[in-house]
Design a protein around this motif. Structure first.
Motif, PDB file in Angstrom:
ATOM      1  N   MET A  24       0.855  -1.169   0.000  1.00 47.75           N
ATOM      2  CA  MET A  24       0.000   0.000   0.000  1.00 47.75           C
ATOM      3  C   MET A  24       0.898   1.228   0.000  1.00 47.75           C
ATOM      4  SD  MET A  24      -3.288   0.678   2.478  1.00 47.75           S
ATOM      5  CE  MET A  24      -4.117  -0.857   2.163  1.00 47.75           C
ATOM      6  N   ASN A  25       0.546   2.200  -0.815  1.00 44.61           N
ATOM      7  CA  ASN A  25       1.394   3.390  -0.885  1.00 44.61           C
ATOM      8  C   ASN A  25       1.130   4.337   0.291  1.00 44.61           C
ATOM      9  OD1 ASN A  25      -0.871   4.947  -1.451  1.00 44.61           O
ATOM     10  ND2 ASN A  25      -0.610   4.793  -3.658  1.00 44.61           N
ATOM     11  N   ALA A  26       1.996   5.322   0.430  1.00 48.74           N
ATOM     12  CA  ALA A  26       1.945   6.229   1.588  1.00 48.74           C
ATOM     13  C   ALA A  26       0.643   7.018   1.638  1.00 48.74           C
ATOM     14  CB  ALA A  26       3.140   7.178   1.559  1.00 48.74           C
ATOM     15  N   GLN A  27       0.145   7.446   0.486  1.00 49.63           N
ATOM     16  CA  GLN A  27      -1.089   8.236   0.468  1.00 49.63           C
ATOM     17  C   GLN A  27      -2.290   7.385   0.911  1.00 49.63           C
ATOM     18  OE1 GLN A  27      -1.946  10.076  -3.286  1.00 49.63           O
ATOM     19  NE2 GLN A  27      -3.637  11.278  -2.470  1.00 49.63           N
ATOM     20  N   ALA A  28      -2.339   6.148   0.480  1.00 54.27           N
ATOM     21  CA  ALA A  28      -3.429   5.251   0.883  1.00 54.27           C
ATOM     22  C   ALA A  28      -3.361   4.974   2.384  1.00 54.27           C
ATOM     23  CB  ALA A  28      -3.372   3.958   0.083  1.00 54.27           C
ATOM     24  N   MET A  29      -2.159   4.775   2.903  1.00 54.64           N
ATOM     25  CA  MET A  29      -2.000   4.550   4.347  1.00 54.64           C
ATOM     26  C   MET A  29      -2.430   5.777   5.147  1.00 54.64           C
ATOM     27  SD  MET A  29      -1.212   1.559   5.222  1.00 54.64           S
ATOM     28  CE  MET A  29      -0.775   1.842   6.906  1.00 54.64           C
ATOM     29  N   ARG A  30      -2.108   6.957   4.648  1.00 62.22           N
ATOM     30  CA  ARG A  30      -2.502   8.196   5.324  1.00 62.22           C
ATOM     31  C   ARG A  30      -4.025   8.287   5.393  1.00 62.22           C
ATOM     32  NH1 ARG A  30      -0.077  11.835   2.101  1.00 62.22           N
ATOM     33  NH2 ARG A  30       1.923  10.979   2.682  1.00 62.22           N
ATOM     34  N   LYS A  31      -4.676   7.982   4.262  1.00 63.91           N
ATOM     35  CA  LYS A  31      -6.149   8.014   4.228  1.00 63.91           C
ATOM     36  C   LYS A  31      -6.736   6.964   5.178  1.00 63.91           C
ATOM     37  CE  LYS A  31      -8.038  10.962   1.427  1.00 63.91           C
ATOM     38  NZ  LYS A  31      -8.688  12.100   2.025  1.00 63.91           N
ATOM     39  N   LEU A  32      -6.130   5.787   5.196  1.00 63.65           N
ATOM     40  CA  LEU A  32      -6.593   4.712   6.069  1.00 63.65           C
ATOM     41  C   LEU A  32      -6.481   5.107   7.539  1.00 63.65           C
ATOM     42  CD1 LEU A  32      -7.686   1.832   5.786  1.00 63.65           C
ATOM     43  CD2 LEU A  32      -5.347   1.018   5.985  1.00 63.65           C
ATOM     44  N   ARG A  33      -5.364   5.718   7.913  1.00 63.22           N
ATOM     45  CA  ARG A  33      -5.196   6.189   9.298  1.00 63.22           C
ATOM     46  C   ARG A  33      -6.218   7.271   9.644  1.00 63.22           C
ATOM     47  NH1 ARG A  33       0.310   5.601   8.139  1.00 63.22           N
ATOM     48  NH2 ARG A  33       0.536   7.812   7.668  1.00 63.22           N
ATOM     49  N   GLN A  34      -6.506   8.143   8.667  1.00 67.11           N
ATOM     50  CA  GLN A  34      -7.472   9.218   8.899  1.00 67.11           C
ATOM     51  C   GLN A  34      -8.881   8.638   9.111  1.00 67.11           C
ATOM     52  OE1 GLN A  34      -7.861  11.991   5.626  1.00 67.11           O
ATOM     53  NE2 GLN A  34      -8.042  13.696   7.046  1.00 67.11           N
ATOM     54  N   VAL A  35      -9.261   7.678   8.284  1.00 63.34           N
ATOM     55  CA  VAL A  35     -10.572   7.034   8.443  1.00 63.34           C
ATOM     56  C   VAL A  35     -10.630   6.321   9.792  1.00 63.34           C
ATOM     57  CG1 VAL A  35     -12.049   5.171   7.564  1.00 63.34           C
ATOM     58  CG2 VAL A  35     -11.052   6.819   5.987  1.00 63.34           C
ATOM     59  N   HIS A  36      -9.567   5.636  10.160  1.00 68.46           N
ATOM     60  CA  HIS A  36      -9.494   4.948  11.452  1.00 68.46           C
ATOM     61  C   HIS A  36      -9.662   5.939  12.596  1.00 68.46           C
ATOM     62  CE1 HIS A  36      -7.229   3.330  14.940  1.00 68.46           C
ATOM     63  NE2 HIS A  36      -7.876   2.229  14.626  1.00 68.46           N
ATOM     64  N   LEU A  37      -9.007   7.078  12.494  1.00 65.67           N
ATOM     65  CA  LEU A  37      -9.091   8.104  13.531  1.00 65.67           C
ATOM     66  C   LEU A  37     -10.526   8.596  13.696  1.00 65.67           C
ATOM     67  CD1 LEU A  37      -6.779  10.816  14.536  1.00 65.67           C
ATOM     68  CD2 LEU A  37      -8.901  11.626  13.547  1.00 65.67           C
ATOM     69  N   TYR A  38     -11.188   8.906  12.586  1.00 70.38           N
ATOM     70  CA  TYR A  38     -12.546   9.449  12.669  1.00 70.38           C
ATOM     71  C   TYR A  38     -13.551   8.407  13.159  1.00 70.38           C
ATOM     72  CZ  TYR A  38     -10.541  13.365  10.134  1.00 70.38           C
ATOM     73  OH  TYR A  38      -9.767  14.426   9.764  1.00 70.38           O
ATOM     74  N   ILE A  39     -13.411   7.174  12.705  1.00 66.14           N
ATOM     75  CA  ILE A  39     -14.299   6.111  13.188  1.00 66.14           C
ATOM     76  C   ILE A  39     -14.070   5.897  14.688  1.00 66.14           C
ATOM     77  CG2 ILE A  39     -14.738   3.621  13.104  1.00 66.14           C
ATOM     78  CD1 ILE A  39     -14.196   3.771  10.080  1.00 66.14           C
ATOM     79  N   GLY A  40     -12.804   5.876  15.090  1.00 61.19           N
ATOM     80  CA  GLY A  40     -12.480   5.670  16.502  1.00 61.19           C
ATOM     81  C   GLY A  40     -13.027   6.763  17.396  1.00 61.19           C
ATOM     82  N   VAL A  41     -12.885   8.012  16.965  1.00 60.43           N
ATOM     83  CA  VAL A  41     -13.377   9.124  17.786  1.00 60.43           C
ATOM     84  C   VAL A  41     -14.907   9.130  17.821  1.00 60.43           C
ATOM     85  CG1 VAL A  41     -13.437  11.643  18.006  1.00 60.43           C
ATOM     86  CG2 VAL A  41     -11.319  10.514  17.423  1.00 60.43           C
ATOM     87  N   PHE A  42     -15.539   8.802  16.694  1.00 64.04           N
ATOM     88  CA  PHE A  42     -17.000   8.769  16.667  1.00 64.04           C
ATOM     89  C   PHE A  42     -17.546   7.718  17.638  1.00 64.04           C
ATOM     90  CE2 PHE A  42     -21.051   7.144  15.064  1.00 64.04           C
ATOM     91  CZ  PHE A  42     -21.785   8.310  14.965  1.00 64.04           C
TER      92      PHE A  42
END
Length: 147
Positions: free
Chosen positions: A1-19
């Motif tokens: 997985m490239n760096a941009q995809a990993m960044r997006k994945l971490r961002q989605v994880h962060l928002y789901i986790g906080v929600f």
């Protein structure tokens, strides 16, 4: 997985986790209490449990607010318990205690993890605004969904 995809994945994880952090915290606490049946009179040797514990259990088990109980008729006196049956119940409770302790530790760790995740998300300047919005939405959504 490239760096941009990993960044997006971490961002989605962060928002789901906080929600979901408020709900995770709530269900971790209420589940930990239920491991010892503290939402029931049996967890208090026949005394009624605190109202807040019964309310949390009602939301956890029935996904509904605690309904006021109708006036119950006077309880019938219980027949004496056979000593052999009482000893079997006590032995069964003793065997279950290690798993109950593990479940309570799991609930504590899950709740702490949710709090730490929310604190980390709110501490990052780049995502703080969205994290606050998601945290508020994750707090309000279950409250509004309760019937």
């Amino acid at each position: 997985m490239n760096a941009q995809a990993m960044r997006k994945l971490r961002q989605v994880h962060l928002y789901i986790g906080v929600f979901f952090a408020p709900a995770i915290l709530f269900f971790a606490i209420s589940g930990g209490l239920q491991a010892f049946r503290l939402q029931q009179a049996s967890g208090w040797d026949g005394a009624p449990p605190p109202v807040w514990m019964a309310w949390m259990a009602s939301v956890h088990i029935d996904q509904a607010k605690l309904e006021p109980e109708a006036e119950k008729p006077a309880a019938k006196p219980k027949p004496p318990v056979d000593p052999v049956v009482a000893a079997e119940r006590a032995a069964k409770k003793a065997r279950a205690l290690p798993m109950k302790i593990f479940t309570a530790a799991l609930a504590l760790a899950l709740g702490l993890s949710a709090l730490l995740g929310a604190a980390i998300a709110l501490n990052m300047r780049s995502t703080r605004r969205v994290a606050v919005v998601m945290l508020i939405a994750g707090t309000l959504a279950p409250i509004l969904l309760l019937r």
